[in-house]
Design a protein around this motif. Structure first.
Motif, short mmCIF file in Angstrom:
data_model
loop_
_atom_site.label_atom_id
_atom_site.label_comp_id
_atom_site.label_asym_id
_atom_site.label_seq_id
_atom_site.Cartn_x
_atom_site.Cartn_y
_atom_site.Cartn_z
N ALA A 242 47.62 35.06 48.53
CA ALA A 242 47.02 35.61 47.32
C ALA A 242 48.08 36.38 46.53
CB ALA A 242 45.86 36.52 47.68
N ILE A 245 46.05 40.75 41.65
CA ILE A 245 44.69 40.76 41.13
C ILE A 245 44.65 41.68 39.91
CG2 ILE A 245 42.28 41.26 41.63
CD1 ILE A 245 42.77 39.58 43.85
N ALA B 300 43.64 32.25 38.41
CA ALA B 300 42.19 32.15 38.59
C ALA B 300 41.49 33.20 37.74
CB ALA B 300 41.83 32.34 40.05
N ASN B 302 37.71 34.79 37.33
CA ASN B 302 36.38 34.78 37.91
C ASN B 302 35.80 36.18 37.81
OD1 ASN B 302 34.12 34.57 39.83
ND2 ASN B 302 35.08 32.62 40.36
N PHE B 310 40.50 33.57 44.60
CA PHE B 310 41.51 34.63 44.47
C PHE B 310 42.45 34.69 45.68
CE2 PHE B 310 38.58 37.26 41.48
CZ PHE B 310 38.98 36.47 40.42
N ALA B 313 45.23 32.15 44.64
CA ALA B 313 45.81 32.13 43.29
C ALA B 313 47.07 33.01 43.25
CB ALA B 313 44.79 32.62 42.28
N SER B 316 45.36 36.52 39.48
CA SER B 316 43.91 36.45 39.36
C SER B 316 43.44 37.44 38.32
CB SER B 316 43.26 36.81 40.69
OG SER B 316 43.72 35.94 41.70
#
Ligand SMILES: Cc1cc2nc3c(=O)[nH]c(=O)nc-3n(C[C@H](O)[C@H](O)[C@H](O)COP(=O)(O)OP(=O)(O)OC[C@H]3O[C@@H](n4cnc5c(N)ncnc54)[C@H](O)[C@@H]3O)c2cc1C
Ligand SMILES: Cc1cc2nc3c(=O)[nH]c(=O)nc-3n(C[C@H](O)[C@H](O)[C@H](O)COP(=O)(O)OP(=O)(O)OC[C@H]3O[C@@H](n4cnc5c(N)ncnc54)[C@H](O)[C@@H]3O)c2cc1C
Ligand SMILES: Nc1ncnc2c1ncn2[C@@H]1O[C@H](COP(=O)(O)O)[C@@H](O)[C@H]1O
Lengths: 276, 339, 438
Positions: A242, A245, B300, B302, B310, B313, B316
């Motif tokens: 991952a 984020i 990604a 979402n 996630f 990715a 994200s």
């Protein structure tokens, strides 16, 4: 007119779970279904029967439980179901499977000549699509794979015109009988069976064939022995890692998007110039 | 008929798939893989097998992608692909030259053909592989493929029978760089069949309408059930245009009729290998991700911070795609305009 | 070429009620058809998980030799009172539960129901699946003469129809046997997850010595966020059945999503360790009728009888339903046999079925607990208040504070009064007693 349809009972892959410790399939409690393409093959055979008369024979190689699948085919209008089941047939790859089915079909057609062989385009548990072509090769009958429509079928002149789906479009071929077709779902939408079929099927008992009765199979060609391929190892696919984020709620829309674009830019994956 | 071909070195064969003289790019991906196998199998040689009518022109390309030799059967009977004559022709070649390994594209043609040949030769065939390697101990092909809906990978071996055969899906393996001035040898063989021996003929071909080829796109902007309706794909199309890419879709979006099947990515759709894959409103189920995990960079989008996509990715964005995508379009366009 | 399908008896629904009826009738020679809409009998059926052998034995005295697919025998049962961060446990474990066959077993319906249906087939019943009954056919006088299924040429005729369609009793309603759809007050919604877990882990966590032991625990209080309802934790062979059930009304009123209530329960610090490392395997939601004795439908009319959940035959307090269903199905079947002998299918004759049920535990229990739903309905705070109270008391009681025990006892009484007046408590207890006594 006599059609033979080969069907397979498969675990409903929408429900498949893997035991993460052993990497094996958890079969317990996973519902089984008729391989989705195969039921359309049965439907096609039933339609031709409705048009020309005759019989539809359904065969499967599998565990005793697969008898259910044959009964479901009788519900859909098949006349006869044969379950070829023997411990020694276990763990067969496609070569061994095609041997068993081809040998069974030879026995069936010796009693009652066969005009048409129908297979699904592939089984959703293995997704190989090799068994149909394999049986056609063994029986030396023409193969029409990925069939989506039967334009014409003439059991007297022994010719059929069939549409098959290929990468370039739809190929229309003329072929002599008997032939083997592997079918896509489009070949024949499955109709709801009438109640009389259901009542008939409720007490129908499929024929059970073993490795030696009523037909003798060559034991060296079945099961593990007859399978050139073996599974070396099985594992769950390694995950990708991952990355960052970016939360719109935390960073705000503009910054989250801008940072993502910067990362794409730094990865040099697109020719569009993403940062100036 | 040339006989100067050495017989001692193990041959790794690749079927060069062509239609109307147009080679299928998967053939080159396979040649690339064959070369990697050859590196681990000392003394082996990579060769191509080409069948058709008036197709010798394809052979030089095969040389550029790494074939040392191309076995060619050129015959009017082979003008269109038909299982029987192609299968018989190739089986003859196998009997004569005894390759160790034989690779095919897992296209409709390749699967049909390989299935016939493997049965005819009574050997093993592993379908739809995603990875090929040489088992270091046994020096045989280790072909890895997804099973059970992509939940599990299995490595398949074929110990005793030859050739060891496998089909590989297009775009699962990387496309090698061609070597412009590479050359090689063409070995012609005869088919020796009559048209009257063949029980099947093509009446006509109904070509499919000009279709998108998402398999070979560099940028894919894909949407799933999270789009909530066909209108979402308009927005994705706009972003794809801005990035010079095409639109992809998850299966629920295709099943719902929001997008054509041609755009579906995943186990029952296409395998893609773009440089950039933007997944919007896609949760990241394994059946979807097996079709795009070869992507270089995944972005990604979402609204659910726990979406499995996630996990894989590179970047994200947690947010509503109906806010994020317009902003992306705005910023991408802004950059291109030099702001 | 429509064929007329005629039978001696038709059964709608392949749950325990319907299958018991079909088995009973087929065994005595009646030409019986059982119609089930699922892919196979039991395909969509699920419940918490405890099956009582007395009802199976009444139906099939030799059931044990027919190797029913049981999971674990119950050797420990009881209640847990859950507060947000603690639990008071009261369970009963006994060697007396250990005999074969045991009194009760956990089962998975997707395995048990097909087994039972197979016994009915063996007895001669025709089991037709993947076929739904759309409506009941009646003659001009309203007498039931058969059913219409959702298949081409799908009408079936018989002088007697037994409806065992489960809690969504649309056919029962359309026949006018019950007024209208049950209001959300009288139906509970339960969600359940089956979590697979190695047998050795289950045994270690629940203190079981092997596959010959099993536990069934019903849980109150914080499990349902203090709202009227119960949760459960049952051990299967290689898995745990966990679920929560609440009156549908409560879900609606408090805008709760069933799955979220279950997720919250699973994450409770007391519960979570039992599930650790397990893989959720199956998830489902199902209604439970809380109809109660007084609101039950008419059980018989001309040519028709109703059994099981369709008639609201559930004893929610003891989570019994399948045994009531099976007993009722059997009794309906026996009445149908007598009706054939007498050639009389009138409501009057078939009412014998109701009489038989009144004389059995089925309606006796239903009658005794006739006020239970109303009790919970009018005492919604009950579970939360007392579960929390018990936990607080326990904490007080088990902690030493260096004060005389007498003072501690006073504090405990004070704690109760803080939450509920003395009269409140008395009222609750009287109501509870009434609900229990009938
Ligand atoms: C045998 C088999 C083969 C299959 N083959 C394929 C295949 O080839 N390809 C394929 O794709 N699937 C395939 N599937 C289906 C696959 O299992 C998944 O069901 C599917 O991929 C889920 O699609 P999805 O991500 O679009 O939908 P969902 O899983 O429903 O995810 C939707 C996502 O959108 C998000 N979302 C919702 N609204 C918004 C918003 N406004 N903004 C941002 N995010 C939002 C949600 O949080 C969610 O994560 C197959 C399944 C089986 C059993
Ligand atoms: C979460 C939960 C936990 C429970 N725990 C327990 C427990 O531990 N112990 C216990 O004994 N009981 C328990 N119960 C209650 C028990 O499950 C039911 O009382 C019992 O299943 C009722 O049996 P039945 O045959 O009446 O109905 P069902 O089991 O519901 O069967 C009805 C059948 O009819 C079929 N059907 C319905 N309509 C049609 C139609 N029109 N055409 C054809 N077929 C139709 C359905 O598909 C179904 O198979 C529990 C219930 C739930 C929901
Ligand atoms: N064990 C089997 N028994 C009968 N038919 C089978 C069996 N395995 C495969 N088939 C048939 O071959 C088709 C292709 O299967 P596969 O090659 O395994 O993808 C299926 O759709 C079936 O029609």
């Amino acid at each position: 007119m006599h059609s033979v349809v080969a069907i397979k009972q498969v675990p409903d892959t929408t429900n498949v779970r893997i035991n993460p410790e052993t990497g094996t399939l958890i079969r317990d409690g996973v519902p089984t279904i008729i391989n989705p393409y195969d039921i359309h093959a049965v439907e096609m055979a039933v339609r031709l029967k409705e048009q020309f008369g005759g019989t539809v024979t359904v065969i499967t190689m599998g565990p005793p439980k697969a008898a259910e699948a044959l009964i479901e085919c009788v519900e859909q209008g098949a006349d006869r179901g044969i379950l070829i089941s023997d411990r020694r047939f276990g763990a067969a790859d496609t070569l061994a499977t095609s041997y068993v089915l081809a040998h069974a079909i030879e026995a069936i057609r010796a009693e009652h000549p066969v005009d048409l062989l129908l297979f699904g385009k592939q089984a959703i548990d293995g997704d190989t699509g090799q068994v149909g072509p394999g049986v056609a090769t063994r029986l030396n009958v023409p193969l029409v794979s990925y069939a989506i429509a039967v334009e014409s079928f003439d059991p007297v002149k022994r010719r059929a015109v069939i549409h098959r789906k290929i990468e370039q479009g739809v190929e229309v071929v003329e072929v002599s009988l008997p032939l083997l077709m592997t079918v896509e779902k489009e070949i024949a939408p499955v109709k709801r069976a009438p109640l009389s079929n259901m009542i008939k099927a409720a007490t129908y008992k499929p024929e059970m064939w073993s490795a030696d009765t009523p037909v003798q199979f060559d034991i060296t060609q079945v099961g593990i022995k007859g399978s050139p391929t073996i599974v070396g190892k099985a594992f769950t696919p390694p995950p990708r890692e991952a990355g960052a984020i970016l939360s719109v709620a935390e960073k705000g829309l503009r910054d989250a998007v801008a940072q993502a674009l910067t990362m794409i830019g730094q990865a040099h994956v697109v020719t569009v110039d993403l940062h100036v | 008929m040339s006989e100067q071909v050495e017989t001692s070195s193990p041959r790794i064969w690749v079927f060069i798939e062509q239609e109307d003289g147009q080679p299928h790019p998967v053939s080159w991906e396979l040649l690339g893989a064959a070369q990697r196998l050859a590196n681990d199998l000392p003394g082996s040689v990579v060769e191509g097998v080409l069948l058709g009518h008036n197709v010798a022109g394809v052979a030089p390309q095969a040389f550029q992608y790494g074939a040392k030799r191309v076995y060619l059967i050129d015959d009017p009977i082979l003008e269109f692909y038909r299982t029987m004559p192609y299968g018989m022709g190739i089986s003859k070649l196998i009997t004569k030259y005894k390759p160790e390994i034989f690779l095919f594209g897992a296209t409709t043609l390749g699967r049909d053909l390989a299935g016939m040949i493997a049965t005819h030769m009574r050997t093993g065939l592993t379908a739809d592989c995603t990875e090929l390697a040489i088992d270091p101990k046994q020096k045989i092909l280790a072909a890895t493929r997804p099973t059970f809906g992509g939940n599990l990978m299995a490595t398949i071996l074929c110990r005793q029978h030859r050739p060891q055969m496998a089909t590989v899906r297009p775009r699962v393996l990387p496309m090698p760089d061609p070597i412009p001035d590479a050359t090689g040898e063409i070995i012609r063989e005869a088919l020796d069949m009559n048209e009257s021996d063949i029980p099947l003929r093509r009446l006509r071909l109904i070509p499919s309408e000009a279709k998108v080829n998402i398999e070979y796109a560099d940028v894919i902007v894909a949407g799933g059930r999270g789009l909530g309706g066909p209108h979402g794909f308009k927005l994705l199309g706009e972003l794809a245009d801005a990035l010079g890419g095409v639109v992809g879709a998850s299966r629920p979006a295709v099943d719902a009729g929001w997008m054509d099947y041609e755009h579906q990515v995943g186990q029952t759709g296409k395998t893609v290998r773009p440089k950039l894959y933007i997944a919007a409103g896609i949760s990241g189920a394994v059946q979807h991700t097996v079709g795009m995990s070869g992507t270089d960079f995944i972005l990604a989008i979402n609204s659910d911070p726990r979406a499995p996509i996630f996990q894989m990715a590179n970047a994200s964005i947690v947010g509503d795609l109906y806010e994020v995508i317009p902003e992306l379009i705005k910023q991408v366009k802004g950059m291109r305009n030099g702001h | 070429m429509a064929t007329k399908h005629t039978f001696d008896a038709i059964v709608v629904g392949g749950g325990p009620a319907g299958t018991a009826a079909a088995l009973t009738m087929a065994r005595s020679g009646l030409k019986t058809i059982l119609i089930e809409r699922g892919n196979f009998v039991g395909a969509k059926n699920f419940f918490g998980g405890v099956m009582y052998t007395h009802a199976i034995a009444d139906l099939l005295p030799d059931f044990w030799e027919r190797t029913p697919p049981f999971e674990r025998p119950l050797t420990e049962q009881g209640y847990w009172m859950l507060a947000p961060d603690s639990v008071v446990r009261m369970t009963h474990k006994s060697e007396h539960y250990k005999h074969e066959p045991a009194d009760a077993y956990t089962v998975l319906r997707a395995q048990f129901d097909p087994w039972l249906a197979e016994q009915a087939s063996k007895a001669g019943a025709l089991v037709v699946t993947r076929t739904a009954v759309l409506r009941v056919l009646q003659d001009s006088k309203g007498k039931v003469i058969g059913v219409r299924t959702d298949r081409p040429d799908g009408d079936v005729y018989a002088p007697i129809v037994i409806i065992a369609e489960g809690v969504n009793n649309l056919l029962t309603q359309r026949l006018g046997l019950i007024k209208n759809d049950l209001p959300p007050r009288f139906v509970a919604l339960a969600v359940k997850e089956y979590i697979s877990l190695p047998a050795k882990d289950i045994q270690a966590r629940f203190g079981l010595t092997g596959a010959n032991e099993g536990a069934a625990i019903d849980i109150f209080g914080d499990a349902t966020m203090g709202l009227p309802g119960t949760a459960f934790l049952y051990t299967d062979k290689a898995g745990i059945s966990i679920g929560v059930g609440m009156l549908l009304d409560e879900f609606i009123q408090h805008k709760l999503r069933p799955y979220e209530v279950l997720a919250r329960f699973k994450n409770h610090p007391v519960i979570q360790p039992y599930l650790e490392g397990g893989k959720p395997f199956e998830y489902g939601a199902h209604l439970i009728p809380e109809t109660g004795y007084d609101r039950m439908p008419k059980l018989a009319a001309d040519g028709v009888m109703v059994a099981g959940d369709a008639a609201g035959m559930v004893d929610a307090l003891h989570r019994e339903g399948t045994n009531l269903a099976m007993t009722a199905g059997r009794m309906a079947g026996l009445t149908a046999i007598k009706a054939h002998q007498a050639g009389d299918f009138s409501a009057t004759f078939l009412n014998q079925y109701r009489q038989d049920l009144e004389n059995s535990f089925v309606l006796k229990d239903m009658k005794q607990y006739r006020r239970m739903t109303d009790f919970l309905d009018t005492t919604p705070h009950f579970m939360g208040t007392y579960a929390n109270f018990l936990n607080d008391v326990a904490l007080r009681y088990f902690t030493a504070h260096g004060i005389p025990k007498r003072d501690m006892e006073r504090q405990i009484v004070g704690m109760l009064q803080e939450r509920r007046s003395f009269f409140g408590v008395a009222q609750d207890m009287v109501k509870l007693l009434r609900a229990m006594r009938g």
